[in-house]
Design a protein around this motif. Structure first.
Motif, PDB file in Angstrom:
ATOM      1  N   THR A  25       0.908  -1.589   0.022  1.00 14.62           N
ATOM      2  CA  THR A  25      -0.237   0.385   0.170  1.00 14.62           C
ATOM      3  C   THR A  25       1.228   1.353  -0.190  1.00 14.62           C
ATOM      4  O   THR A  25       1.699   1.320   0.760  1.00 14.62           O
ATOM      5  N   LEU A  26       0.902   2.206  -0.998  1.00 12.03           N
ATOM      6  CA  LEU A  26       1.429   3.427  -1.203  1.00 12.03           C
ATOM      7  C   LEU A  26       1.240   4.851  -0.135  1.00 12.03           C
ATOM      8  O   LEU A  26      -0.467   4.224  -0.299  1.00 12.03           O
ATOM      9  N   LYS A  27       1.274   5.156   0.289  1.00 12.37           N
ATOM     10  CA  LYS A  27       0.852   6.610   0.879  1.00 12.37           C
ATOM     11  C   LYS A  27       0.055   7.427   0.208  1.00 12.37           C
ATOM     12  O   LYS A  27       1.142   7.707  -0.829  1.00 12.37           O
ATOM     13  N   ARG A  28      -0.779   8.432   0.396  1.00  7.10           N
ATOM     14  CA  ARG A  28      -1.427   9.355  -0.644  1.00  7.10           C
ATOM     15  C   ARG A  28      -0.991  10.474   0.050  1.00  7.10           C
ATOM     16  O   ARG A  28      -1.731  10.627   0.286  1.00  7.10           O
ATOM     17  N   VAL A  29      -0.696  11.187  -0.901  1.00  2.00           N
ATOM     18  CA  VAL A  29      -0.155  12.601  -0.952  1.00  2.00           C
ATOM     19  C   VAL A  29      -0.652  13.659  -1.729  1.00  2.00           C
ATOM     20  O   VAL A  29      -0.804  13.437  -3.028  1.00  2.00           O
ATOM     21  N   LEU A  30      -1.099  14.390  -1.376  1.00  2.00           N
ATOM     22  CA  LEU A  30      -1.035  16.154  -2.114  1.00  2.00           C
ATOM     23  C   LEU A  30      -0.186  17.134  -1.727  1.00  2.00           C
ATOM     24  O   LEU A  30      -0.098  17.358  -0.839  1.00  2.00           O
ATOM     25  N   ILE A  31      -0.297  18.065  -2.434  1.00  2.00           N
ATOM     26  CA  ILE A  31       0.664  19.202  -2.688  1.00  2.00           C
ATOM     27  C   ILE A  31       0.247  19.849  -3.830  1.00  2.00           C
ATOM     28  O   ILE A  31      -0.438  20.024  -4.680  1.00  2.00           O
ATOM     29  N   ALA A  32       0.351  21.416  -2.808  1.00  2.00           N
ATOM     30  CA  ALA A  32      -0.243  22.127  -3.807  1.00  2.00           C
ATOM     31  C   ALA A  32       0.621  23.404  -3.759  1.00  2.00           C
ATOM     32  O   ALA A  32       0.852  23.584  -2.548  1.00  2.00           O
ATOM     33  N   ASP A  33       0.960  23.872  -5.188  1.00  3.23           N
ATOM     34  CA  ASP A  33       1.523  24.501  -5.053  1.00  3.23           C
ATOM     35  C   ASP A  33       1.711  25.146  -6.766  1.00  3.23           C
ATOM     36  O   ASP A  33       1.433  24.732  -7.492  1.00  3.23           O
ATOM     37  N   ASP A  34       1.743  27.225  -6.660  1.00  2.10           N
ATOM     38  CA  ASP A  34       1.773  27.454  -7.849  1.00  2.10           C
ATOM     39  C   ASP A  34       2.740  27.273  -8.531  1.00  2.10           C
ATOM     40  O   ASP A  34       2.881  27.781  -9.319  1.00  2.10           O
ATOM     41  N   LEU A  48      10.286   8.839  -4.911  1.00  4.35           N
ATOM     42  CA  LEU A  48      11.204   8.193  -3.980  1.00  4.35           C
ATOM     43  C   LEU A  48      10.646   7.604  -2.596  1.00  4.35           C
ATOM     44  O   LEU A  48      11.341   6.685  -2.452  1.00  4.35           O
ATOM     45  N   GLN A  49      10.165   8.250  -1.694  1.00  7.72           N
ATOM     46  CA  GLN A  49      10.048   7.450  -0.524  1.00  7.72           C
ATOM     47  C   GLN A  49       8.347   6.381  -0.351  1.00  7.72           C
ATOM     48  O   GLN A  49       8.219   6.542   0.005  1.00  7.72           O
ATOM     49  N   GLY A  50       8.224   6.196  -1.524  1.00  3.92           N
ATOM     50  CA  GLY A  50       7.292   5.519  -1.787  1.00  3.92           C
ATOM     51  C   GLY A  50       5.345   5.622  -2.105  1.00  3.92           C
ATOM     52  O   GLY A  50       4.457   5.674  -1.351  1.00  3.92           O
ATOM     53  N   CYS A  51       5.279   7.744  -2.245  1.00  6.56           N
ATOM     54  CA  CYS A  51       4.214   8.164  -2.007  1.00  6.56           C
ATOM     55  C   CYS A  51       3.059   8.080  -3.180  1.00  6.56           C
ATOM     56  O   CYS A  51       4.092   8.308  -4.478  1.00  6.56           O
ATOM     57  N   THR A  52       1.896   7.989  -3.312  1.00  7.46           N
ATOM     58  CA  THR A  52       1.515   7.861  -4.579  1.00  7.46           C
ATOM     59  C   THR A  52       1.131   9.804  -4.691  1.00  7.46           C
ATOM     60  O   THR A  52       0.768  10.156  -3.513  1.00  7.46           O
ATOM     61  N   VAL A  53       1.681  10.609  -5.610  1.00  3.92           N
ATOM     62  CA  VAL A  53       1.103  11.971  -5.650  1.00  3.92           C
ATOM     63  C   VAL A  53       0.213  12.437  -6.679  1.00  3.92           C
ATOM     64  O   VAL A  53       0.459  11.840  -7.841  1.00  3.92           O
ATOM     65  N   ASP A  54      -0.422  13.376  -5.456  1.00  5.17           N
ATOM     66  CA  ASP A  54      -1.038  14.225  -6.809  1.00  5.17           C
ATOM     67  C   ASP A  54      -1.038  15.270  -6.934  1.00  5.17           C
ATOM     68  O   ASP A  54      -0.423  15.858  -5.418  1.00  5.17           O
ATOM     69  N   LYS A  67     -11.759  17.151  -1.154  1.00 10.01           N
ATOM     70  CA  LYS A  67     -13.566  16.533  -0.687  1.00 10.01           C
ATOM     71  C   LYS A  67     -13.149  15.068  -1.216  1.00 10.01           C
ATOM     72  O   LYS A  67     -13.876  14.356  -1.222  1.00 10.01           O
ATOM     73  N   SER A  68     -12.836  15.279  -2.894  1.00 10.41           N
ATOM     74  CA  SER A  68     -12.737  13.450  -3.221  1.00 10.41           C
ATOM     75  C   SER A  68     -12.370  12.338  -3.199  1.00 10.41           C
ATOM     76  O   SER A  68     -12.139  11.514  -3.845  1.00 10.41           O
ATOM     77  N   ASN A  69     -10.879  12.387  -2.333  1.00 11.87           N
ATOM     78  CA  ASN A  69      -9.560  11.794  -2.665  1.00 11.87           C
ATOM     79  C   ASN A  69      -9.685  11.575  -0.789  1.00 11.87           C
ATOM     80  O   ASN A  69      -9.929  12.698  -0.122  1.00 11.87           O
ATOM     81  N   ARG A  70      -8.726  10.276  -0.565  1.00 11.32           N
ATOM     82  CA  ARG A  70      -8.344  10.111   0.390  1.00 11.32           C
ATOM     83  C   ARG A  70      -6.886  10.305   0.486  1.00 11.32           C
ATOM     84  O   ARG A  70      -6.138   9.558   0.216  1.00 11.32           O
ATOM     85  N   TYR A  71      -5.928  11.059   1.452  1.00 14.69           N
ATOM     86  CA  TYR A  71      -4.846  10.967   1.469  1.00 14.69           C
ATOM     87  C   TYR A  71      -4.077  11.271   3.116  1.00 14.69           C
ATOM     88  O   TYR A  71      -5.004  11.079   3.741  1.00 14.69           O
ATOM     89  N   GLN A  72      -3.085  11.096   2.821  1.00 17.03           N
ATOM     90  CA  GLN A  72      -2.459  10.786   4.716  1.00 17.03           C
ATOM     91  C   GLN A  72      -1.612  12.118   4.582  1.00 17.03           C
ATOM     92  O   GLN A  72      -1.936  12.099   5.833  1.00 17.03           O
ATOM     93  N   LEU A 137       8.632  12.582   8.335  1.00 18.16           N
ATOM     94  CA  LEU A 137       7.193  12.644   8.491  1.00 18.16           C
ATOM     95  C   LEU A 137       6.346  11.753   7.528  1.00 18.16           C
ATOM     96  O   LEU A 137       5.719  11.317   7.318  1.00 18.16           O
ATOM     97  N   VAL A 138       7.021  11.399   6.590  1.00 17.50           N
ATOM     98  CA  VAL A 138       6.342  10.680   5.018  1.00 17.50           C
ATOM     99  C   VAL A 138       6.657   8.639   5.895  1.00 17.50           C
ATOM    100  O   VAL A 138       5.288   8.292   6.338  1.00 17.50           O
ATOM    101  N   GLN A 139       7.783   8.765   6.518  1.00 21.50           N
ATOM    102  CA  GLN A 139       7.810   6.982   7.550  1.00 21.50           C
ATOM    103  C   GLN A 139       7.064   7.944   8.701  1.00 21.50           C
ATOM    104  O   GLN A 139       6.750   6.181   9.118  1.00 21.50           O
ATOM    105  N   ALA A 140       6.478   8.741   9.523  1.00 18.55           N
ATOM    106  CA  ALA A 140       5.438   8.714  10.622  1.00 18.55           C
ATOM    107  C   ALA A 140       4.699   8.319  10.105  1.00 18.55           C
ATOM    108  O   ALA A 140       2.659   8.242  10.758  1.00 18.55           O
ATOM    109  N   LEU A 141       3.981   8.677   8.400  1.00 20.28           N
ATOM    110  CA  LEU A 141       2.220   8.467   8.449  1.00 20.28           C
ATOM    111  C   LEU A 141       1.774   7.361   8.041  1.00 20.28           C
ATOM    112  O   LEU A 141       2.229   6.246   7.993  1.00 20.28           O
ATOM    113  N   PRO A 142       0.345   6.560   8.636  1.00 18.43           N
ATOM    114  CA  PRO A 142       0.451   5.678   8.075  1.00 18.43           C
ATOM    115  C   PRO A 142      -0.531   5.378   7.211  1.00 18.43           C
ATOM    116  O   PRO A 142      -0.156   6.231   5.790  1.00 18.43           O
ATOM    117  N   ALA A 143      -0.094   4.214   7.296  1.00 17.19           N
ATOM    118  CA  ALA A 143      -0.232   3.493   5.315  1.00 17.19           C
ATOM    119  C   ALA A 143      -1.833   3.317   4.931  1.00 17.19           C
ATOM    120  O   ALA A 143      -3.022   3.817   5.683  1.00 17.19           O
TER     121      ALA A 143
END
Length: 143
Positions: A25-34, A48-54, A67-72, A137-143
């Protein structure tokens, strides 16, 4: 420039380490930057840390994705058009959304850090992002 890679250089260039994990199971994260460069750089570091990124380019896009996705976790730039990172976190917290969110900014002064944490951010990272801090931070996230 599209140039051929020298055999000598190709052999001596170390390959990036592969992340070994017993979990599929990959950790799913969101990045917001212009800034597209910041999105690509942070996205690469997280993958590289094994995350799925939006990614989102402003706070309003980020809010729709949350609102539409579950992120860690979400990594949110403070200064964005349409909706700033501070506006986004205040809206999330007013809706009792407890998603872990890290503020990202080039500003490292204590007043800016305190403002972001008081608004509801869980963490504050300064640009350029420290790979070791990000890894923790990423290692401390729940899967």
């Amino acid at each position: 420039l599209p140039l051929p890679i020298s055999e000598k250089i190709a052999q001596s260039t170390p390959k990036p380490p592969r992340i070994k994990s017993g979990k599929t199971t990959l950790k799913r994260v969101l990045i917001a930057d212009d800034n597209e460069i910041n999105l690509l750089l942070l996205g690469n570091m997280l993958e590289l840390q094994g995350c799925t990124v939006d990614s989102a380019t402003n706070g309003r896009e980020a809010l729709q994705l949350i609102k539409s996705n579950r992120y860690q976790m979400a990594f949110v730039d403070l200064n964005m058009p349409v909706m700033s990172g501070l506006q986004l976190i205040k809206m999330l917290r007013s809706r009792h959304n407890r998603l872990k969110v890290a503020a990202i900014s080039a500003y490292a002064d204590q007043d800016k850090i305190n403002e972001a944490l008081a608004a509801g951010f869980d963490y504050y990272l300064t640009k350029p992002i420290d790979a070791n801090q990000l890894n923790e931070l990423v290692q401390a996230l729940p899967a």
